[in-house]
Scaffold this motif. Structure first.
Motif, PDB file in Angstrom:
ATOM      1  N   TRP A  66       0.851  -1.202   0.000  1.00 50.45           N
ATOM      2  CA  TRP A  66       0.000   0.000   0.000  1.00 50.45           C
ATOM      3  C   TRP A  66       0.878   1.239   0.000  1.00 50.45           C
ATOM      4  N   TYR A  67       0.401   2.301  -0.665  1.00 53.52           N
ATOM      5  CA  TYR A  67       0.963   3.644  -0.484  1.00 53.52           C
ATOM      6  C   TYR A  67      -0.082   4.392   0.327  1.00 53.52           C
ATOM      7  N   GLY A  68       0.123   4.529   1.615  1.00 53.47           N
ATOM      8  CA  GLY A  68      -0.911   5.157   2.446  1.00 53.47           C
ATOM      9  C   GLY A  68      -2.222   4.426   2.248  1.00 53.47           C
ATOM     10  N   GLN A 100      -3.994   0.877  -2.292  1.00 48.42           N
ATOM     11  CA  GLN A 100      -3.404  -0.462  -2.404  1.00 48.42           C
ATOM     12  C   GLN A 100      -2.848  -0.656  -3.817  1.00 48.42           C
ATOM     13  N   ALA A 101      -1.527  -0.862  -3.917  1.00 52.21           N
ATOM     14  CA  ALA A 101      -0.891  -0.997  -5.237  1.00 52.21           C
ATOM     15  C   ALA A 101      -0.737  -2.458  -5.650  1.00 52.21           C
ATOM     16  N   LEU A 102      -0.474  -3.343  -4.696  1.00 49.71           N
ATOM     17  CA  LEU A 102      -0.375  -4.781  -4.999  1.00 49.71           C
ATOM     18  C   LEU A 102      -1.377  -5.539  -4.145  1.00 49.71           C
ATOM     19  N   GLY A 129       0.610   1.935 -14.264  1.00 50.53           N
ATOM     20  CA  GLY A 129      -0.031   1.899 -12.961  1.00 50.53           C
ATOM     21  C   GLY A 129      -0.444   0.513 -12.498  1.00 50.53           C
ATOM     22  N   ALA A 130      -0.035  -0.532 -13.222  1.00 48.73           N
ATOM     23  CA  ALA A 130      -0.444  -1.901 -12.857  1.00 48.73           C
ATOM     24  C   ALA A 130       0.213  -2.367 -11.562  1.00 48.73           C
ATOM     25  N   GLY A 131       1.383  -1.788 -11.249  1.00 46.93           N
ATOM     26  CA  GLY A 131       2.085  -2.200 -10.026  1.00 46.93           C
ATOM     27  C   GLY A 131       3.438  -2.846 -10.303  1.00 46.93           C
ATOM     28  N   LYS A 132       3.931  -2.705 -11.517  1.00 50.55           N
ATOM     29  CA  LYS A 132       5.187  -3.368 -11.894  1.00 50.55           C
ATOM     30  C   LYS A 132       6.381  -2.801 -11.101  1.00 50.55           C
ATOM     31  N   SER A 133       6.506  -1.467 -11.113  1.00 53.05           N
ATOM     32  CA  SER A 133       7.631  -0.857 -10.385  1.00 53.05           C
ATOM     33  C   SER A 133       7.502  -1.121  -8.890  1.00 53.05           C
ATOM     34  N   THR A 134       6.283  -1.102  -8.402  1.00 53.04           N
ATOM     35  CA  THR A 134       6.058  -1.368  -6.975  1.00 53.04           C
ATOM     36  C   THR A 134       6.568  -2.761  -6.617  1.00 53.04           C
ATOM     37  N   THR A 135       6.330  -3.721  -7.504  1.00 55.80           N
ATOM     38  CA  THR A 135       6.806  -5.083  -7.253  1.00 55.80           C
ATOM     39  C   THR A 135       8.328  -5.097  -7.133  1.00 55.80           C
ATOM     40  N   LEU A 136       9.003  -4.460  -8.095  1.00 55.39           N
ATOM     41  CA  LEU A 136      10.475  -4.450  -8.053  1.00 55.39           C
ATOM     42  C   LEU A 136      10.981  -3.719  -6.814  1.00 55.39           C
ATOM     43  N   ARG A 137      10.349  -2.583  -6.501  1.00 50.17           N
ATOM     44  CA  ARG A 137      10.837  -1.796  -5.355  1.00 50.17           C
ATOM     45  C   ARG A 137      10.624  -2.529  -4.043  1.00 50.17           C
ATOM     46  N   THR A 138       9.624  -3.391  -4.000  1.00 53.38           N
ATOM     47  CA  THR A 138       9.405  -4.166  -2.774  1.00 53.38           C
ATOM     48  C   THR A 138      10.451  -5.278  -2.671  1.00 53.38           C
ATOM     49  N   ASP A 193      13.915  -2.151 -14.472  1.00 54.81           N
ATOM     50  CA  ASP A 193      12.646  -1.435 -14.590  1.00 54.81           C
ATOM     51  C   ASP A 193      12.649  -0.612 -15.873  1.00 54.81           C
ATOM     52  N   GLU A 194      11.906  -1.065 -16.867  1.00 53.00           N
ATOM     53  CA  GLU A 194      11.705  -0.343 -18.129  1.00 53.00           C
ATOM     54  C   GLU A 194      13.008   0.039 -18.839  1.00 53.00           C
ATOM     55  N   PRO A 195      13.872  -0.925 -19.143  1.00 52.46           N
ATOM     56  CA  PRO A 195      15.123  -0.549 -19.815  1.00 52.46           C
ATOM     57  C   PRO A 195      14.920   0.076 -21.191  1.00 52.46           C
ATOM     58  N   GLU A 207       8.571  -4.346 -18.066  1.00 55.78           N
ATOM     59  CA  GLU A 207       8.562  -3.655 -19.357  1.00 55.78           C
ATOM     60  C   GLU A 207       7.155  -3.364 -19.829  1.00 55.78           C
ATOM     61  N   GLN A 208       7.014  -2.209 -20.484  1.00 56.42           N
ATOM     62  CA  GLN A 208       5.762  -1.966 -21.204  1.00 56.42           C
ATOM     63  C   GLN A 208       5.847  -2.532 -22.611  1.00 56.42           C
ATOM     64  N   ASN A 209       7.070  -2.719 -23.116  1.00 55.57           N
ATOM     65  CA  ASN A 209       7.245  -3.298 -24.449  1.00 55.57           C
ATOM     66  C   ASN A 209       7.074  -4.815 -24.339  1.00 55.57           C
TER      67      ASN A 209
HETATM   68  P1  ATP Z   1       4.263   2.517 -14.908  1.00 54.65           P
HETATM   69  O1  ATP Z   1       4.512   1.595 -16.034  1.00 54.65           O
HETATM   70  O2  ATP Z   1       3.354   3.653 -15.283  1.00 54.65           O
HETATM   71  O3  ATP Z   1       5.505   2.937 -14.175  1.00 54.65           O
HETATM   72  P2  ATP Z   1       3.689   0.495 -12.888  1.00 54.65           P
HETATM   73  O4  ATP Z   1       3.019  -0.745 -13.364  1.00 54.65           O
HETATM   74  O5  ATP Z   1       5.147   0.424 -12.646  1.00 54.65           O
HETATM   75  O6  ATP Z   1       3.347   1.686 -13.877  1.00 54.65           O
HETATM   76  P3  ATP Z   1       3.514   1.459 -10.180  1.00 54.65           P
HETATM   77  O7  ATP Z   1       4.427   2.610 -10.381  1.00 54.65           O
HETATM   78  O8  ATP Z   1       3.997   0.289  -9.434  1.00 54.65           O
HETATM   79  O9  ATP Z   1       2.928   0.959 -11.584  1.00 54.65           O
HETATM   80  O10 ATP Z   1       2.178   2.009  -9.488  1.00 54.65           O
HETATM   81  C1  ATP Z   1       1.141   1.170  -9.032  1.00 54.65           C
HETATM   82  C2  ATP Z   1       0.056   2.010  -8.386  1.00 54.65           C
HETATM   83  O11 ATP Z   1       0.548   2.628  -7.211  1.00 54.65           O
HETATM   84  C3  ATP Z   1      -0.467   3.134  -9.274  1.00 54.65           C
HETATM   85  O12 ATP Z   1      -1.846   3.245  -9.070  1.00 54.65           O
HETATM   86  C4  ATP Z   1       0.273   4.347  -8.766  1.00 54.65           C
HETATM   87  O13 ATP Z   1      -0.492   5.519  -8.958  1.00 54.65           O
HETATM   88  C5  ATP Z   1       0.401   4.044  -7.299  1.00 54.65           C
HETATM   89  N1  ATP Z   1       1.617   4.667  -6.742  1.00 54.65           N
HETATM   90  C6  ATP Z   1       2.886   4.468  -7.163  1.00 54.65           C
HETATM   91  N2  ATP Z   1       3.769   5.180  -6.425  1.00 54.65           N
HETATM   92  C7  ATP Z   1       3.025   5.847  -5.518  1.00 54.65           C
HETATM   93  C8  ATP Z   1       3.324   6.759  -4.458  1.00 54.65           C
HETATM   94  N3  ATP Z   1       4.576   7.115  -4.186  1.00 54.65           N
HETATM   95  N4  ATP Z   1       2.288   7.236  -3.737  1.00 54.65           N
HETATM   96  C9  ATP Z   1       0.995   6.882  -3.983  1.00 54.65           C
HETATM   97  N5  ATP Z   1       0.650   6.006  -4.950  1.00 54.65           N
HETATM   98  C10 ATP Z   1       1.630   5.501  -5.717  1.00 54.65           C
END
Ligand code: ATP
Length: 249
Positions: free
Chosen positions: A12-14, A17-19, A39-48, A161-163, A193-195
């Motif tokens: 969650w971001y506050g 819920q991202a994942l 916004g699917a949550g890909k970067s969130t997965t890697l950052r976690t 993340d998105e090379p 990747e988005q590609n």
């Molecule tokens: P993109 O390809 O656009 O980078 P993504 O699949 O990597 O997208 P994330 O960046 O993981 O997606 O974001 C997932 C969700 O979490 C989105 O709804 C985004 O708005 C939200 N989110 C990401 N970072 C934050 C943050 N710092 N604070 C609040 N919400 C966030």
């Protein structure tokens, strides 16, 4: 046991819920792609996985050991190295200095020198730019530098993340060719990747993430052949993973 095992992960971001309870496996030696729209949550997965975010629930295991919630430096010391979206290189440092930073994670001076030589062989353009401030490199060269720096750290698992972001198609092809080579030399890769077309060509397996949940998963060739994937991610012409020279062995 897989090299990386993510189970029922919620982040969650506050109040957002991202994942939503995602699970995925990355086997040793493979390239696994995580695809999905903005916004699917890909970067969130890697950052976690790399420790930049703490999950609310679920587990992340690397080589059988729990790493969820550990500090990023402790996770990178275990061999999990992330190349972030935007590359994370230091603009004011030269190419050489940025490469040396990658070497901090190398186990000793000999492996640093060997890694540096191998990285420059993979990216010959960087050898001509060693004294140049990294901020003056082209976008493609900066991505190559970020990959070379990560390569020198000799990761067990490389998180990308998105090379391809913002790069011309020809440069993207070069980057993916080198990723295939890095993988052939033994580095396991989790690629965001988005590609989707290129990712499915490179990866052995893939997961499709939508609004924080895994919607599909399987061998990349099967996913690339699926109508749903072709319509949503591959454009009108669909695509076959066998077309590419970047395909893993
Ligand atoms: P993109 O390809 O656009 O980078 P993504 O699949 O990597 O997208 P994330 O960046 O993981 O997606 O974001 C997932 C969700 O979490 C989105 O709804 C985004 O708005 C939200 N989110 C990401 N970072 C934050 C943050 N710092 N604070 C609040 N919400 C966030």
């Amino acid at each position: 046991m897989s090299l990386l095992e993510v189970e029922d992960l919620s982040v969650w971001y506050g109040p957002v819920q991202a994942l939503r309870g995602i699970s995925l496996l990355v086997d040793d030696g493979q390239v696994v792609a995580l695809i999905g729209s903005n916004g699917a949550g890909k970067s969130t997965t890697l950052r976690t996985i790399s420790g930049l975010l703490k999950p609310k629930s679920g587990s992340v295991r690397f080589e059988g050991r729990s790493i969820a919630g550990r500090a990023p430096h402790s996770i990178s010391r275990m061999g999990v190295v992330q190349v972030p979206e935007g590359r994370g290189i230091f603009d004011n440092l030269t190419v050489e200095e940025n490469l040396v930073l990658g070497g901090f994670l190398a186990r000793n001076t000999a492996s640093l020198k060997k890694g540096r030589d191998q990285a420059l062989a993979l990216f010959p353009i960087l050898a001509q730019r060693l004294k140049q401030p990294s901020g003056t490199l082209s976008g493609g060269e900066q991505q190559m530098l970020a990959l070379a720096r990560a390569f020198i750290a000799r990761p067990r698992l490389l998180l990308l993340d998105e090379p391809s972001l913002g790069l011309a198609p020809r440069i993207v092809q070069d980057i993916f060719r080198v990723l295939a080579e890095i993988n052939r030399e033994g580095t396991t890769i989790l690629l965001v990747e988005q590609n989707a077309r290129l990712s499915l060509r490179l990866a052995h397996r893939a997961y499709v993430l939508e609004i924080g949940s895994i919607q599909m998963q399987g061998p990349s060739r099967e996913l690339a052949a699926s109508d749903a994937i072709a319509k949503a991610y591959l454009g009108a012409s669909g695509g076959s993973p066998s077309e590419s020279s970047a395909s893993p062995d």
